[in-house]
Write a protein that holds these residues in place. Sequence first.
Motif, short mmCIF file in Angstrom:
data_model
loop_
_atom_site.label_atom_id
_atom_site.label_comp_id
_atom_site.label_asym_id
_atom_site.label_seq_id
_atom_site.Cartn_x
_atom_site.Cartn_y
_atom_site.Cartn_z
N THR A 144 -4.09 -6.00 12.75
CA THR A 144 -4.55 -6.83 11.98
C THR A 144 -4.96 -6.41 10.78
O THR A 144 -5.84 -5.43 10.79
N TYR A 145 -4.68 -6.88 9.27
CA TYR A 145 -5.19 -6.32 8.14
C TYR A 145 -5.49 -7.70 7.24
O TYR A 145 -5.09 -8.53 7.54
N VAL A 146 -6.29 -7.37 6.20
CA VAL A 146 -6.62 -8.33 5.14
C VAL A 146 -5.65 -7.93 4.06
O VAL A 146 -5.59 -6.78 3.56
N GLY A 147 -4.95 -8.75 3.68
CA GLY A 147 -3.94 -8.63 2.41
C GLY A 147 -4.12 -9.40 1.26
O GLY A 147 -5.01 -10.50 1.16
N MET A 148 -3.37 -9.33 0.23
CA MET A 148 -3.59 -10.18 -0.90
C MET A 148 -2.07 -10.60 -1.36
O MET A 148 -1.22 -9.72 -1.45
N VAL A 149 -2.03 -11.93 -1.66
CA VAL A 149 -0.79 -12.54 -2.20
C VAL A 149 -0.63 -12.17 -3.69
O VAL A 149 -1.28 -12.34 -4.45
N GLU A 150 0.82 -11.60 -3.93
CA GLU A 150 1.32 -11.21 -5.26
C GLU A 150 2.38 -12.09 -5.56
O GLU A 150 3.29 -12.51 -4.72
N GLU A 151 2.55 -12.32 -6.87
CA GLU A 151 3.75 -12.58 -7.47
C GLU A 151 5.32 -11.93 -7.00
O GLU A 151 4.75 -10.49 -6.97
N LYS A 211 4.80 -11.75 -2.39
CA LYS A 211 4.74 -10.70 -1.63
C LYS A 211 3.33 -10.45 -1.24
O LYS A 211 2.53 -10.70 -2.00
N VAL A 212 2.99 -10.12 0.00
CA VAL A 212 1.63 -10.05 0.70
C VAL A 212 1.40 -8.25 0.72
O VAL A 212 2.32 -7.76 1.34
N LYS A 213 0.46 -8.01 0.03
CA LYS A 213 0.31 -6.61 -0.29
C LYS A 213 -0.91 -6.19 0.63
O LYS A 213 -2.30 -6.82 0.60
N VAL A 214 -0.59 -5.24 1.38
CA VAL A 214 -1.67 -4.71 2.51
C VAL A 214 -1.87 -3.02 2.37
O VAL A 214 -0.73 -2.45 2.30
N ALA A 215 -3.13 -2.52 2.49
CA ALA A 215 -3.17 -1.13 2.66
C ALA A 215 -3.37 -0.76 3.94
O ALA A 215 -4.29 -1.09 5.00
N VAL A 216 -2.69 0.11 4.37
CA VAL A 216 -2.40 0.47 5.64
C VAL A 216 -2.57 1.92 5.94
O VAL A 216 -2.46 2.84 5.11
N PRO A 217 -3.77 2.55 6.75
CA PRO A 217 -4.17 3.91 7.02
C PRO A 217 -2.93 4.82 7.25
O PRO A 217 -1.99 4.26 8.01
N GLU A 218 -2.81 5.84 6.93
CA GLU A 218 -1.95 6.94 6.96
C GLU A 218 -1.51 7.11 8.37
O GLU A 218 -0.30 7.56 8.85
N ALA A 219 -2.55 7.04 9.37
CA ALA A 219 -2.33 7.20 10.77
C ALA A 219 -1.55 5.98 11.31
O ALA A 219 -0.82 6.30 12.42
N ASP A 258 0.40 1.50 0.44
CA ASP A 258 0.62 -0.04 0.26
C ASP A 258 1.87 -0.76 0.87
O ASP A 258 2.97 0.29 0.57
N ILE A 259 1.86 -1.72 1.59
CA ILE A 259 2.75 -2.26 2.30
C ILE A 259 2.82 -3.57 1.59
O ILE A 259 1.86 -4.58 1.59
N ARG A 260 4.20 -4.10 1.27
CA ARG A 260 4.33 -5.40 0.77
C ARG A 260 5.42 -6.23 1.51
O ARG A 260 6.50 -5.59 1.94
N ILE A 261 4.83 -7.31 2.05
CA ILE A 261 5.83 -8.02 2.76
C ILE A 261 6.34 -9.30 2.11
O ILE A 261 5.66 -9.94 1.45
N ASN A 262 7.50 -9.45 2.38
CA ASN A 262 8.06 -10.44 1.20
C ASN A 262 8.15 -11.80 2.14
O ASN A 262 8.37 -11.81 3.43
N VAL A 263 7.71 -12.90 1.57
CA VAL A 263 7.30 -14.09 2.13
C VAL A 263 8.06 -15.24 1.36
O VAL A 263 8.02 -15.52 0.25
N SER A 264 8.96 -16.12 2.07
CA SER A 264 9.43 -17.25 1.18
C SER A 264 8.31 -18.30 0.96
O SER A 264 7.59 -18.36 1.42
N ASN A 265 8.51 -19.01 -0.29
CA ASN A 265 7.42 -19.68 -0.82
C ASN A 265 8.04 -21.00 -1.40
O ASN A 265 7.68 -21.21 -2.79
N GLY A 266 9.00 -21.46 -0.83
CA GLY A 266 9.77 -22.70 -1.42
C GLY A 266 8.78 -23.88 -1.90
O GLY A 266 9.18 -24.43 -2.91
N HIS A 267 7.61 -24.15 -1.37
CA HIS A 267 6.90 -25.14 -1.85
C HIS A 267 5.89 -24.78 -2.69
O HIS A 267 5.23 -25.50 -3.26
N LEU A 280 -0.22 -18.65 -3.73
CA LEU A 280 -0.29 -18.38 -5.34
C LEU A 280 -0.97 -16.97 -5.24
O LEU A 280 -1.68 -16.75 -4.25
N PRO A 281 -0.66 -16.35 -6.40
CA PRO A 281 -1.20 -14.77 -6.61
C PRO A 281 -2.75 -14.76 -6.36
O PRO A 281 -3.45 -15.71 -7.17
#
Length: 341
Positions: A48-55, A190-198, A239-248, A252-253
Amino acid sequence: MKMDYLILLSVILLGSSCQQQGAKSSMKAPTRVKTQVVSPSMVDNAQTYVGMVEESEATAVSFTGMGVVKRVLVREGQTVGKGQLLAEMDDTQARNLLSGAQAQMTQANDALARYKMLHDNGSLPEVQWVEIQSKVAQAQSQLEVAKKNLADCRLIAPVGGVIGKKLIGAGETALPSQAVVSILDISSVKVKVAVPEAEVGGINAHTPTNIFVEAINGSYQGGLIEKGVQADALTHTYDIRINVSNGHRKLLPGMVANVRFAAEGSQAVGSKMIPVTTVQKKTDGSKFVWTVAKDSTAHRTTVTTGQTRGNYICIINGLNIGDRVVTEGYQKLSEGIKVAY
């Protein structure tokens, strides 16, 4: 006779009062509650990680020339369509240049018509005929440039989306390529998450993810994953970016998201996990939760529970993925009551 009339009038007034009270009770505001959508749980060894929503995409829109902005027609957060007028620049100089170019075009065409008669009669040297044709072409070119300069005083949206930032206001001087507004595409995010190299090696493009955004109390299943190939020099994270559908368009970024990656070799399992506090017991010992139907009415739903994991409990029967469960405020509910969440 007078007494009978008074009695009849009292009955009518009493009935009218009851109808008004009934109407008021039917207009009672919905009961406000907090809810959570039932989603598949991950196995215990998920990360589990903390991420940030991006456009999904951001487009900076600017004038091509320099001038004073006359008006900006959009505001931050406004939805705009492709081709919509966003802002206008003072076009006084551009109109004057266009008038001059039109006059030169008229003069060149008039000269062409007069010299053509001489050319057709063989009285005009060929070199002069070529020269007048060149002047007409030059005037036509200058006219097209003047028309474009005037058109460029109007800033048109190249794409549709939501206005993210308004960077220049009316009365300010806009420079070429200086952004006036930014247009964000948030139909998907996209939800951006920083993941350790390990740990980045255990994540691939199709690793299952579960995303929870507390700001809107919403759970989402992540889609395709984009992995960065260059680590941060200080933190050694990718940096890992996860695509998420946001029809409604609820995401928000800038919103903070809790992201759960299934570890390598694991996958989302079929069990449904909900907060332990949402499960209640009836007098006969059976268990139930309050769910919200599509028409925003609350209902008791009988469930069969399994083992608990921290503050969550597994639901074996009674709920489906996508059902909305009341997590707070269920003490005020009764069967069929309207709720707001």
